[in-house]
Design a protein around this motif. Structure first.
Motif, PDB file in Angstrom:
ATOM      1  N   VAL A   6       0.840  -1.199   0.000  1.00 29.41           N
ATOM      2  CA  VAL A   6       0.000   0.000   0.000  1.00 29.41           C
ATOM      3  C   VAL A   6       0.875   1.249   0.000  1.00 29.41           C
ATOM      4  N   ALA A   7       1.918   1.248   0.836  1.00 34.11           N
ATOM      5  CA  ALA A   7       2.808   2.409   0.909  1.00 34.11           C
ATOM      6  C   ALA A   7       3.475   2.672  -0.426  1.00 34.11           C
ATOM      7  N   ARG A   8       3.931   1.613  -1.096  1.00 33.14           N
ATOM      8  CA  ARG A   8       4.596   1.799  -2.389  1.00 33.14           C
ATOM      9  C   ARG A   8       3.633   2.346  -3.434  1.00 33.14           C
ATOM     10  N   SER A   9       2.365   1.920  -3.401  1.00 33.77           N
ATOM     11  CA  SER A   9       1.400   2.429  -4.375  1.00 33.77           C
ATOM     12  C   SER A   9       1.116   3.908  -4.139  1.00 33.77           C
ATOM     13  N   ILE A  10       1.092   4.327  -2.863  1.00 33.80           N
ATOM     14  CA  ILE A  10       0.892   5.743  -2.549  1.00 33.80           C
ATOM     15  C   ILE A  10       2.079   6.561  -3.043  1.00 33.80           C
ATOM     16  N   LEU A  11       3.291   6.045  -2.818  1.00 36.21           N
ATOM     17  CA  LEU A  11       4.492   6.749  -3.262  1.00 36.21           C
ATOM     18  C   LEU A  11       4.476   6.973  -4.766  1.00 36.21           C
ATOM     19  N   ALA A 101       7.456  13.943   4.204  1.00 37.41           N
ATOM     20  CA  ALA A 101       8.829  13.449   4.089  1.00 37.41           C
ATOM     21  C   ALA A 101       9.671  14.038   5.207  1.00 37.41           C
ATOM     22  N   PHE A 102      10.817  13.391   5.449  1.00 38.54           N
ATOM     23  CA  PHE A 102      11.714  13.803   6.526  1.00 38.54           C
ATOM     24  C   PHE A 102      13.108  14.054   5.958  1.00 38.54           C
ATOM     25  N   GLU A 179       6.001   7.306   4.034  1.00 40.36           N
ATOM     26  CA  GLU A 179       5.517   5.929   3.928  1.00 40.36           C
ATOM     27  C   GLU A 179       6.625   4.908   4.159  1.00 40.36           C
ATOM     28  N   ALA A 180       7.829   5.224   3.712  1.00 40.24           N
ATOM     29  CA  ALA A 180       8.943   4.303   3.927  1.00 40.24           C
ATOM     30  C   ALA A 180       9.285   4.205   5.406  1.00 40.24           C
ATOM     31  N   VAL A 181       9.284   5.353   6.097  1.00 41.72           N
ATOM     32  CA  VAL A 181       9.567   5.356   7.537  1.00 41.72           C
ATOM     33  C   VAL A 181       8.479   4.605   8.290  1.00 41.72           C
ATOM     34  N   PHE A 209      11.358  -0.675  -1.091  1.00 47.18           N
ATOM     35  CA  PHE A 209      11.421   0.742  -1.436  1.00 47.18           C
ATOM     36  C   PHE A 209      12.712   1.025  -2.201  1.00 47.18           C
ATOM     37  N   ARG A 210      12.651   1.985  -3.095  1.00 47.11           N
ATOM     38  CA  ARG A 210      13.797   2.292  -3.943  1.00 47.11           C
ATOM     39  C   ARG A 210      14.435   3.608  -3.507  1.00 47.11           C
TER      40      ARG A 210
END
Length: 307
Positions: A6-11, A101-102, A179-181, A209-210
């Motif tokens: 889900v996180a990757r699709s949002i990204l 993002a951070f 999302e990655a964090v 994640f890339r």
């Protein structure tokens, strides 16, 4: 779909402006920190939030922050948690603020005025990436390799003009999407110091994640720079590098990573022990760190002195 899917699709769908929070961990370097925060103030694209984590400073760091940088949210660690623990505390402090993002900086890093603008634009140019940094490398067959020149980086895959895909990057100066964090958690607090720059972003790539880096590093690291193991750094750094690299391999259950870690440690120890080298302290620190890595003796186990 899993949480990571889900996180990757949002990204992949996000292309608009970001809300960005900055995290800095510091200890006993008020003057250096002031220069870094001054460089942050000079950004053409300022962050929406700034957190400075004070790792129990004995100098006037807290006074300086309160007097000269009222826009900074100060988190008092209450003890020296190291850079890894400090960054984890800072990222937690930014939870629930609606950030996308951070941005992570060491307290001695001076970003050029357009650094954050450049980082944000890079993530727009490569929307499939979840983070962008200024230095990075690969992990192949257990060997951690840093790529520091445009020529070396040119051998890596390109996700967009000027951006090369890596397995990990230095978190110092990096911009990482929320999302990655959220998917992989925070930097390894039990490492205290060292190797977090490898383990934390590599945890992201292992989760799918890339990550990308610029072909040229434009950051100025005022105190430590990019020096390697032979630059006269104190023995405690050798200890934490050896301990945490061994622990990372064991926690990942990777014989290849463990073999690579032990080969690197042996090579460095033999170099330090050479006649005329006269660096028995660092050779002993490597052995001590290796043993503690196998024992699982983590946290702040050796007091850091010097830079």
């Amino acid at each position: 779909m899993t949480r990571i899917e889900v996180a990757r699709s949002i990204l992949a769908r996000r292309v608009g402006p970001m809300r960005i929070g900055l995290v800095i961990a510091t200890r006993n370097r008020a003057r250096v920190l002031a220069e870094t925060l001054g460089a942050v103030r000079a950004q053409t694209r300022p962050p929406e939030a700034i957190v400075a984590v004070d790792n129990d400073s004995a100098d006037d760091t807290l006074e300086l922050l309160g007097r000269d940088f009222p826009e900074v949210l100060v988190v008092k660690a209450g003890d020296n948690t190291g850079v890894n623990g400090g960054l984890a505390l800072g990222l937690r402090a930014l939870e629930g603020r609606g950030l996308d993002a951070f941005w992570i900086l060491d307290d001695d890093t001076l970003p050029p005025p357009d650094s954050l603008e450049e980082l944000e634009e890079a993530l727009r140019a490569a929307p499939q990436a979840s983070g962008v940094g200024y230095q990075g490398g690969t992990i192949r067959w257990g060997t951690i390799r840093h790529f520091k020149t445009p020529e070396a980086l040119s051998r890596l895959p390109s996700l967009a003009p000027g951006l090369r895909e890596v397995d990990f990057f230095l978190v110092d100066g990096a911009l990482v999407k929320r999302e990655a964090v959220e998917a992989v958690g925070y930097p390894p607090e039990n490492y205290f110091m060292m190797i977090g720059d490898v383990e934390y972003p590599y945890r992201m790539t292992r989760a799918g994640f890339r990550l990308v880096v610029f072909e040229r590093d434009r950051l100025h690291r005022a105190t430590l720079g990019g020096k390697g193991d032979a630059s006269g750094k104190p023995a405690w750094r050798a200890y934490y590098k050896a301990r945490n690299q061994v622990r990372m391999a064991l926690d990942y259950r990777s014989p290849l990573l463990l073999a690579g870690a032990l080969a690197r440690i042996a090579r460095l120890a033999l170099g330090y022990a050479r006649p005329g080298k006269g660096d028995g302290a660092r050779a002993r620190a490597l052995l001590h760190g290796t043993l503690d890595g196998f024992r699982g003796r983590m946290g702040r186990t050796v007091e850091p002195t010097g830079p």
